[in-house]
Design a protein around this motif. Sequence first.
Motif, PDB file in Angstrom:
ATOM      1  N   ILE A   7       0.904  -1.376   0.135  1.00  0.00           N
ATOM      2  CA  ILE A   7       0.029   0.044  -0.114  1.00  0.00           C
ATOM      3  C   ILE A   7       0.807   1.170  -0.081  1.00  0.00           C
ATOM      4  O   ILE A   7       1.786   1.423   0.764  1.00  0.00           O
ATOM      5  CB  ILE A   7      -0.965  -0.020   1.290  1.00  0.00           C
ATOM      6  CG1 ILE A   7      -1.931  -1.281   1.112  1.00  0.00           C
ATOM      7  CG2 ILE A   7      -1.749   1.176   1.201  1.00  0.00           C
ATOM      8  CD1 ILE A   7      -2.641  -1.155   2.317  1.00  0.00           C
ATOM      9  N   ALA A   8       0.657   2.165  -0.944  1.00  0.00           N
ATOM     10  CA  ALA A   8       1.339   3.571  -0.992  1.00  0.00           C
ATOM     11  C   ALA A   8       0.553   4.828  -0.969  1.00  0.00           C
ATOM     12  O   ALA A   8      -0.751   4.508  -1.909  1.00  0.00           O
ATOM     13  CB  ALA A   8       2.491   3.481  -2.147  1.00  0.00           C
ATOM     14  N   ALA A   9       0.995   5.608  -0.351  1.00  0.00           N
ATOM     15  CA  ALA A   9       0.242   6.767  -0.503  1.00  0.00           C
ATOM     16  C   ALA A   9       1.124   8.206  -0.536  1.00  0.00           C
ATOM     17  O   ALA A   9       2.210   7.961  -0.145  1.00  0.00           O
ATOM     18  CB  ALA A   9      -0.795   7.230   0.883  1.00  0.00           C
ATOM     19  N   SER A  10       0.803   9.058  -1.553  1.00  0.00           N
ATOM     20  CA  SER A  10       1.681  10.087  -1.480  1.00  0.00           C
ATOM     21  C   SER A  10       0.755  11.421  -1.685  1.00  0.00           C
ATOM     22  O   SER A  10      -0.297  11.587  -1.690  1.00  0.00           O
ATOM     23  CB  SER A  10       2.412   9.924  -2.984  1.00  0.00           C
ATOM     24  OG  SER A  10       1.479  10.117  -4.049  1.00  0.00           O
ATOM     25  N   ARG A  11       1.520  12.461  -1.297  1.00  0.00           N
ATOM     26  CA  ARG A  11       1.017  13.848  -1.359  1.00  0.00           C
ATOM     27  C   ARG A  11       1.880  15.008  -2.009  1.00  0.00           C
ATOM     28  O   ARG A  11       3.005  14.945  -1.800  1.00  0.00           O
ATOM     29  CB  ARG A  11       0.767  14.298   0.237  1.00  0.00           C
ATOM     30  CG  ARG A  11       0.304  15.665   0.608  1.00  0.00           C
ATOM     31  CD  ARG A  11      -1.145  16.112  -0.215  1.00  0.00           C
ATOM     32  NE  ARG A  11      -1.433  17.290   0.478  1.00  0.00           N
ATOM     33  CZ  ARG A  11      -2.639  17.956   0.122  1.00  0.00           C
ATOM     34  NH1 ARG A  11      -3.539  17.419  -0.941  1.00  0.00           N
ATOM     35  NH2 ARG A  11      -2.900  19.121   0.408  1.00  0.00           N
ATOM     36  N   LEU A  12       1.272  15.659  -2.756  1.00  0.00           N
ATOM     37  CA  LEU A  12       1.946  16.883  -3.346  1.00  0.00           C
ATOM     38  C   LEU A  12       1.328  18.088  -3.156  1.00  0.00           C
ATOM     39  O   LEU A  12       0.263  18.356  -3.164  1.00  0.00           O
ATOM     40  CB  LEU A  12       1.838  16.646  -5.148  1.00  0.00           C
ATOM     41  CG  LEU A  12       2.358  17.556  -5.890  1.00  0.00           C
ATOM     42  CD1 LEU A  12       3.757  17.884  -5.720  1.00  0.00           C
ATOM     43  CD2 LEU A  12       2.106  17.441  -7.556  1.00  0.00           C
ATOM     44  N   VAL A  13       2.088  18.939  -2.741  1.00  0.00           N
ATOM     45  CA  VAL A  13       1.924  20.460  -2.770  1.00  0.00           C
ATOM     46  C   VAL A  13       2.979  21.354  -3.527  1.00  0.00           C
ATOM     47  O   VAL A  13       3.867  21.236  -3.506  1.00  0.00           O
ATOM     48  CB  VAL A  13       1.981  20.963  -1.056  1.00  0.00           C
ATOM     49  CG1 VAL A  13       1.695  22.483  -1.075  1.00  0.00           C
ATOM     50  CG2 VAL A  13       1.088  20.117  -0.366  1.00  0.00           C
TER      51      VAL A  13
END
Length: 792
Positions: A274-280
């Motif tokens: 399971i992988a989660a990513s966030r971009l700002v």
Amino acid sequence: MITRRGLLASSTALLLASIAVPASAQEAETAAAADAPDDSGDIVVTAQFRGQRLQDTPIAITAVNEAMIRDKGLDRITDITNSAPNVVMKPSGSIYGPAATLFIRGVGQMDSSFAVDPGVGLYVDDVYRGITFGSLLDLLDLDRVEILRGPQGTLAGKNSIGGAVKMFTKAPTGDGHGYIEVTTGSFRRIDAKGAADFTIVPDRLFARVSAVTRHREGYLKRLDYNCTHPGQTQAPTASATDRDCIAGREGGQDYTAARLALRWLATDTIEVNIAASRLVDDSEPTATKAISLNPAAATTPGFPDRSVFITPPNSYTNYSTYQIQGFTDPPALLGQPGAGTHPAIVYPTNNRIRAWDIAGTIDIELADRLSLKSITAYQYTDGRYSTDADTTPFGISGSMNRQRYKQFTQELRLNGSIGSLLDWTLGGYYFNGKGYLFTYNIISPGLPNETVNLADDYIPTTSKSVFAHGVWHVTDRLNVTGGIRYTNDEKSYSFQRLNPFVPTLPAYTSAGKINGLKSTFKGDRWDWRVNADYKLTDQILAYAQFSTGYRGGGVNPRPFVIEQALPFGPETLNAYEIGLKTDLFDRMVRLNLSAFINDYKDMIFSNTAPTIVNGVVLSAANGTPVNAGDGRFKGLEAELALRPADGLTIDANVSYLDFQLKRIGASGATITGITLANIAPYVTKWKAAGGIQYRFDIGDMGSLSPRLDVAYQSSFYTNIDNNPASLTPGYTIANARLSWQSPDKDWEAVLAVTNLFDKFYYQNTFRGPAISSVTGQPAPPREWSVSLRKSF
């Protein structure tokens, strides 16, 4: 029929099975890739569903592993453009916002609109990204990047008519290793990135955390015209903030991304990732410079000579204000609701992206030589960007665009083998995307042909497919591969063209007639592939292949008048290819060759000619996609890697691409200037790159490794009409690096210089017929940087 409910139910059942079934292991393809050593000769790729050595994979594919990314100093996806032949990757021009323009063998897409399918598929860990908006991804904590050239109509994910770029991140191993790296350099650059791998439950649950943040000042200066030209006729001011007359900058970066990956070895035969990513991202707009300007004189009152707003050649400057000055609508529109005199409008001078995604992959070994893979993913992107298309102090053409996008995908693959005779894969794929586009658009305010509207559009898309793939091992040296895929696509576009001053009403300009219009494309397609490869020796592999590709149709997402709200049909491609892969002289020399012919039917080009009905110009602005006709691409590619001595490596690639337009259809004939002699957009006839690196051992002080990279790209057009104004000149650039590594290889310092000889060149150009302008995106000038990395 493949349904979203059915695929979701299958995924849920698989997840429950991961708790109940008493055994688990990682699927062979993932294990092989994860265990691949840094030596490029042993990179393991999964382009054909199973882990294979790069040199044993009978397709045109380039793989760039972590060591190569670090050695070359590559930061984001478009930096890979020089690592593969016949591949063109550029940051998109400002009119299309923060996106990546990707072309492979002349096939791709420069429009970031949700309504147009990407010509080149972009994947992260086998999860397809359905949009190019927000696709300038950082090469953070990657195991490798695979670049597949040619149509990917029968392999994993969604059809990609031109090819695919697949990024694979590092999977958690629980080894406790990681790194921290900081960089400083030109334009006040401050970057930091790092990763850490650790165990949560011994032998069962592992995690990896990685993050990057990049900050730098823009290299193009937005100047205040009145400040740089004191005592002359006053133009609208950009409010310079210092005595250098700088009102702002373009091309700067303010980017932060993070990723968390979990790997669970549930049993001996089941693995869950399971992988989660966030971009700002709050970066500045793409650097844009005026090349020529000749808009209507009424748009620049007091300045009959608009060329005064073209800054000196080879200077990184413009006069953009990101403002629309106060204006009064033309007399013919006065009296309509919302029409009249309007105050100035100021657009934001930075881009804004907020994105996150989560993906789950389940690998189940059902039996000996039988495994199942499920890939479930959800992506969300919310972004905004502004354009000042004319780059002058006057608001001749400007817009503010907000885009929201949601995507759900599900893929199932069943892999098996029949002894040593046949390897096979059966699979299904479901894609559901929902795009929301909000645009405040003003062109030629106050003139009779003004465009003033507020777009609020909805673009839902679904794609369902099933596929089969098999490799028949005829002998120890001869393999025959076949693949087939059935695809069913549906894409709708619902238009709203509202009054920006009374948003409850349709636009009072001609765009108001488009309000409420809806168009839907439905289509299905069978694609297939047949391939034969033969090992002439243990070090030489020859192959021949025929494959097909497809890109779905749709409707023009940017009509300025209702006459431009036209549908376009799908494109199809038949590809013929032969290739040779060699490892010679005890693997000191690697030479890979490929040659291809691509027959491209119903090619989609943009019609930028004014829309004229009965001799009346309804709209000078146009960008309608049309199925213009048929064409043929022919090309040659070579990739060379040399290891003539310990510590010395040389890599190079060269490609040739020829295009011939074979037929112009009725829709294509409406494009002004199109002839059979014209060249398709982004076709670079010649492209070459090479690098050399040598590692010096300096004893107790570790090692030094100087590296030099040189790349050449010939000119290309950005429009099919081949107007000379849309020609982007060719260029040659060089980058240099000097790296030091400690004896224990836990410390590394790098001094790097990009664009070593300070070459001024454009990455692309854009011709705007509506305002008679040509702008270009200048690449960054020479930049230096210093990095320090600590591994643990």
